[in-house]
Design an enzyme around this catalytic site. Structure first.
Site, mmCIF file in Angstrom:
data_model
loop_
_atom_site.group_PDB
_atom_site.id
_atom_site.type_symbol
_atom_site.label_atom_id
_atom_site.label_comp_id
_atom_site.label_asym_id
_atom_site.label_seq_id
_atom_site.Cartn_x
_atom_site.Cartn_y
_atom_site.Cartn_z
ATOM 1 C CB THR A 21 -25.676 -4.940 -1.597
ATOM 2 O OG1 THR A 21 -25.168 -6.216 -1.177
ATOM 3 C CG2 THR A 21 -26.811 -4.547 -0.674
ATOM 4 C CD GLU A 88 -23.733 -10.683 1.456
ATOM 5 O OE1 GLU A 88 -22.974 -11.545 0.953
ATOM 6 O OE2 GLU A 88 -23.373 -9.514 1.665
ATOM 7 C CD GLN A 90 -22.117 -14.654 -0.545
ATOM 8 O OE1 GLN A 90 -22.833 -14.293 -1.457
ATOM 9 N NE2 GLN A 90 -21.807 -13.863 0.484
ATOM 10 C CB CYS A 144 -7.519 -3.618 -8.540
ATOM 11 S SG CYS A 144 -6.014 -4.278 -7.783
ATOM 12 C CB CYS A 147 -3.205 -1.667 -10.370
ATOM 13 S SG CYS A 147 -4.516 -2.772 -10.960
ATOM 14 C CG HIS A 179 -2.126 -6.187 -8.299
ATOM 15 N ND1 HIS A 179 -2.592 -5.334 -9.279
ATOM 16 C CD2 HIS A 179 -0.773 -6.103 -8.320
ATOM 17 C CE1 HIS A 179 -1.552 -4.742 -9.849
ATOM 18 N NE2 HIS A 179 -0.442 -5.182 -9.299
#
Ligand code: ADP
Ligand code: MG
Length: 193
Positions: A21, A88, A90, A144, A147, A179
């Site tokens: 965005t 957005e 999707q 992430c 990590c 992860h």
């Protein structure tokens, strides 16, 4: 990447918090500097921050027209519009593919931001198809939460039903491939120093 006269489709994808965005807003602002006529759309389903604005997780925003489905773009499209931005992607029906193709054929620069995969890391239509037909694709990464590496996945960390659950903090977390697990995991809690 500013084109005049020729239509164009550009897609911005990545997991949640990857700055899709933010990037869409940055491109809209640049188009404003170029004095292009712009219209911004978002699905009505996404009212996390504001019913009318497209807003990033760090509260950047640009005003937009919330629409129920892809066909509704035709209802609002102005004759002199040169740039169409959609956030957005999707959350839209697959008809969005035909609509943005038709917009590009008319000479409009179309940019669409959205999740390329869902919470189970499965392709999230219509974004994968849009990536295929686009002239330009930008794939972004978040950080992430376990990590600190580049995150390509969106981990669901709260028990909720269905592919489409709008929300962010407490429900989803950015994770790298290592992860990420395609099941609901508890949120990552950073160890106390
Ligand atoms: P997207 O549209 O891809 O979900 P946004 O553009 O709305 O992302 O928000 C990106 C912003 O989210 C970043 O600039 C940062 O301030 C914030 N953020 C929160 N969590 C993370 C994370 N794990 N990795 C990267 N950015 C994060
Ligand atoms: Mg976003």
């Amino acid at each position: 990447m500013v084109l005049r006269g020729s239509g164009w489709i550009e897609v911005i994808v990545g997991g949640m918090y990857s700055g899709k965005t933010e990037e869409l807003i940055r491109r809209v602002r640049r188009a404003e500097y170029a004095r292009l006529k712009i219209q911004v759309f978002k699905p009505k389903i996404d009212d996390r921050y504001h019913a009318e604005d497209v807003t990033s997780h760090n509260q950047n925003s640009v005003s937009s027209i919330p629409i129920e489905n892809s066909e509704e773009i035709w209802v609002h499209l102005k004759d002199d519009t040169q740039v169409v931005a959609i956030d957005e992607g999707q959350f839209f029906d697959n008809g969005l593919v035909e609509v943005v193709q038709a917009l590009a054929e008319r000479g409009i620069r179309v940019m669409i931001a959205g999740l390329d995969t869902d919470w189970q890391a499965k392709p999230f239509e219509p974004m994968p198809t849009l990536m295929a037909i686009a002239e330009n694709v930008t794939k972004q990464h978040a950080v992430c939460m376990v990590c600190g590496d580049a995150a390509s996945r969106t981990q669901r960390v709260a028990q909720v039903d269905g592919q489409v659950v709008v929300g962010s903090h407490g429900i989803y977390e950015a994770r790298c491939r290592e992860h990420f697990k395609p099941e609901v995991l508890p949120p990552h809690v950073h160890a106390e120093a």
